[in-house]
Design a protein around this motif. Structure first.
Motif, PDB file in Angstrom:
ATOM      1  N   HIS A   1      -7.091 -29.767  16.512  1.00 14.27           N
ATOM      2  CA  HIS A   1      -7.084 -28.521  15.738  1.00 14.27           C
ATOM      3  C   HIS A   1      -8.391 -28.408  14.940  1.00 14.27           C
ATOM      4  O   HIS A   1      -9.083 -27.389  14.998  1.00 14.27           O
ATOM      5  CB  HIS A   1      -5.868 -28.521  14.805  1.00 14.27           C
ATOM      6  CG  HIS A   1      -5.788 -27.312  13.930  1.00 14.27           C
ATOM      7  ND1 HIS A   1      -4.933 -26.262  14.187  1.00 14.27           N
ATOM      8  CD2 HIS A   1      -6.465 -26.967  12.809  1.00 14.27           C
ATOM      9  CE1 HIS A   1      -5.094 -25.329  13.261  1.00 14.27           C
ATOM     10  NE2 HIS A   1      -6.021 -25.730  12.408  1.00 14.27           N
TER      11      HIS A   1
ATOM     12  N   HIS B   1     -11.952 -25.833  15.269  1.00 11.71           N
ATOM     13  CA  HIS B   1     -12.723 -25.077  14.265  1.00 11.71           C
ATOM     14  C   HIS B   1     -14.217 -25.302  14.494  1.00 11.71           C
ATOM     15  O   HIS B   1     -15.013 -24.366  14.442  1.00 11.71           O
ATOM     16  CB  HIS B   1     -12.337 -25.515  12.839  1.00 11.71           C
ATOM     17  CG  HIS B   1     -11.024 -24.954  12.380  1.00 11.71           C
ATOM     18  ND1 HIS B   1     -10.756 -23.607  12.373  1.00 11.71           N
ATOM     19  CD2 HIS B   1      -9.905 -25.561  11.907  1.00 11.71           C
ATOM     20  CE1 HIS B   1      -9.524 -23.401  11.915  1.00 11.71           C
ATOM     21  NE2 HIS B   1      -8.983 -24.582  11.636  1.00 11.71           N
TER      22      HIS B   1
ATOM     23  N   HIS C   1      -7.204 -18.713  12.837  1.00  8.73           N
ATOM     24  CA  HIS C   1      -6.035 -19.206  13.576  1.00  8.73           C
ATOM     25  C   HIS C   1      -5.441 -18.036  14.355  1.00  8.73           C
ATOM     26  O   HIS C   1      -4.626 -17.296  13.838  1.00  8.73           O
ATOM     27  CB  HIS C   1      -4.983 -19.769  12.610  1.00  8.73           C
ATOM     28  CG  HIS C   1      -5.444 -20.979  11.876  1.00  8.73           C
ATOM     29  ND1 HIS C   1      -5.255 -21.164  10.541  1.00  8.73           N
ATOM     30  CD2 HIS C   1      -6.100 -22.086  12.322  1.00  8.73           C
ATOM     31  CE1 HIS C   1      -5.776 -22.333  10.182  1.00  8.73           C
ATOM     32  NE2 HIS C   1      -6.297 -22.902  11.234  1.00  8.73           N
TER      33      HIS C   1
HETATM   34 ZN   LIG Z   1      -7.028 -24.770  10.861  1.00  5.14          ZN
END
Ligand SMILES: [Zn+2]
Length: 165
Positions: free
Chosen positions: A128, A132, A146
């Motif tokens: 995750h 980014h 998101h």
């Molecule tokens: Zn995040």
């Protein structure tokens, strides 16, 4: 489908959001070569070995960033998750800004139960935060949202690293 916060974004930010939402996969060249690291990561977490977990995560970060042609980042694995009210922080991505490189921080233990985070949840958090990084450096998006596409990219990397999942 867009998440509800989309409606509050400016027109320029909506364009960034939609671009993020359209990207569904991160093809990883020779992801197979990283599979041994995944097995070692599961083992290190099981043994609650912070130093080894961090060392393996650094190797995984090197493997992912070099394969995807994005800058390497710093990676820290800390023991206990901090809490802000009732929310637990799982991972954190910080842009390079004044620093030499971006930083990912991961936590090994949940604050509530003081238990070591399950391997799959830990790897998901790692990926995750890496997504980014990819938003800024692979897709050159000015912001990292998101979106549904974002979560699909996270899953895409996960399934290339853990094919039996
Ligand atoms: Zn995040």
């Amino acid at each position: 489908m867009v998440f509800s916060y989309y409606n509050k974004l400016s027109a320029a930010r909506k364009r960034v959001y939609r671009k993020s939402d359209e990207l569904h996969a991160v093809p990883l060249p020779d992801g197979k070569a990283l599979h041994p690291l995944i097995a070692r990561l599961a083992e290190a977490l099981e043994h609650e070995d912070r130093d080894r977990t961090e060392e393996i995560c650094k190797a995984l970060a090197r493997g992912l960033t070099s394969r995807l042609g994005v800058p390497l980042l710093r990676l820290k694995v800390l023991a206990m998750r901090p809490t802000t009210g009732s929310e637990e922080l799982h991972g954190l991505y910080e842009l390079a800004e004044g620093r030499a490189s971006a930083v990912i921080t991961l936590w090994m233990r949940t604050a509530k139960h003081r238990r070591v985070v399950a391997f799959r949840a830990f790897l998901r958090t790692f990926l995750h935060e890496m997504c980014h990084h990819l938003d800024y450096h692979l897709y050159h998006l000015p912001d990292s949202y998101h979106t549904e596409g974002f979560y699909k990219r996270e899953s895409s990397l996960f399934h290339q690293l853990v094919p039996e999942a």
